[in-house]
Structures are given as C-alpha cells and as structure tokens.
Design a protein around this motif. Structure first.
Motif, mmCIF file in Angstrom:
data_model
loop_
_atom_site.group_PDB
_atom_site.id
_atom_site.type_symbol
_atom_site.label_atom_id
_atom_site.label_comp_id
_atom_site.label_asym_id
_atom_site.label_seq_id
_atom_site.Cartn_x
_atom_site.Cartn_y
_atom_site.Cartn_z
ATOM 1 N N ALA A 25 0.874 -0.827 -0.149
ATOM 2 C CA ALA A 25 0.112 -0.131 0.041
ATOM 3 C C ALA A 25 0.703 0.977 0.037
ATOM 4 O O ALA A 25 0.352 2.276 -0.910
ATOM 5 N N SER A 29 0.766 4.198 -2.807
ATOM 6 C CA SER A 29 0.193 5.171 -2.926
ATOM 7 C C SER A 29 1.322 6.654 -2.503
ATOM 8 O O SER A 29 0.638 7.805 -2.552
ATOM 9 N N ARG A 31 2.275 6.637 0.891
ATOM 10 C CA ARG A 31 1.381 7.094 1.654
ATOM 11 C C ARG A 31 1.378 6.013 2.620
ATOM 12 O O ARG A 31 1.436 4.789 2.227
ATOM 13 N N ARG A 76 -10.447 5.980 -2.606
ATOM 14 C CA ARG A 76 -9.951 4.276 -3.081
ATOM 15 C C ARG A 76 -8.731 3.526 -2.008
ATOM 16 O O ARG A 76 -8.141 4.287 -1.204
#
Length: 146
Positions: A25, A29, A31, A76
C-alpha cells in the motif's frame, strides 16, 4: 538439499501478510496506510448494532464498510480479509470496483464439500444465541434465516 543449505518454509501468518500488505500500500500510494477495523454490526462483543437484514446479510456489512470509507474520506482503498474477513470483503470489488484497487482473501472460510453446512452451523452456534441474549428484538428464527 543440493549445496548443503537448509530449506526453511515461510509461514503465511496474518501478521506477515498484513505487513506485506502495508508495504504494498505504501509503494502504491506513497502514503502510510490506514487499517480501519470496523466494529461489525451485531457482532458479539461489539458496540455497533443495526437491523439484521436476513434477505441481504453480507450486503449490510458492505454498506457499513463503504459508509466507514466515506466517513473517513477514503476514496480508493485496498482490502484484506483473513478467514471470515474474506466473505466480508467479497462484495466490495463488485459494489465499489472503481474504489477498490486491490482485494486479497487469505485463507477465507467457506464451503467444504465433505461438510457442506459446517460454516453455517459453526457460525450460528457461536454467534446466534449470544446475539439473541443481547438483542431481544432478534430471534433465533431470524438468525437461521440469515
């Protein structure tokens, strides 16, 4: 083993899978991921309650999950479901495919041909009576219909 090395099997534990999921993740992203764990409506030991929608039991949880994402402002997201978490996330890609960019089911509980009603029996036995004791508006007849 050729070369004298030792083979070591990596165990796919929920914690290792969760760490790998967080790393993916973060890469996808840029982040740090958030991992909300919803307080499922009508779960024993939980604080959330709501109608027991016997004609759409899994959809009611999907409603709650999407509502949580909306409330947190998360457009998302990726989902990860272990064991019973697998069935809880199955509807998300179908209902919100434009928002779910990855879905992983790890050791999902479900159907076994040699014991076709095991999943239902175990979940009814472990969840139903305690829910009925806590929620007098819900009957075992409703539990069996869900």
């Amino acid at each position: 083993m050729t070369g004298g090395g030792r083979a070591r099997a990596a165990r796919a534990t929920p914690w290792r899978a969760y760490r790998a999921w967080c790393q993916s993740a973060r890469r996808a992203s840029g982040r740090t991921p958030h991992a909300p764990n919803p307080d499922l409506r009508n779960a024993n030991g939980g604080e959330s309650s709501g109608p027991l929608e016997v004609d759409r039991p899994w959809d009611s949880h999907t409603d709650d999950q999407l509502g949580l994402m909306d409330h947190r402002g998360i457009g998302r997201f990726m989902v990860l479901g272990f064991c019973i978490g697998g069935p809880f996330i199955w509807n998300l890609p179908r209902r919100a495919g434009d928002r779910v960019y990855a879905a992983v089911l790890a050791q999902p509980s479900g159907f076994r041909p040699e014991l076709p009603d095991l999943f239902h029996r175990n979940n009814i036995k472990g969840w139903g009576p305690a829910l009925c004791a806590h929620r007098p508006d819900i009957t075992m007849e409703q539990i069996h219909a869900s």
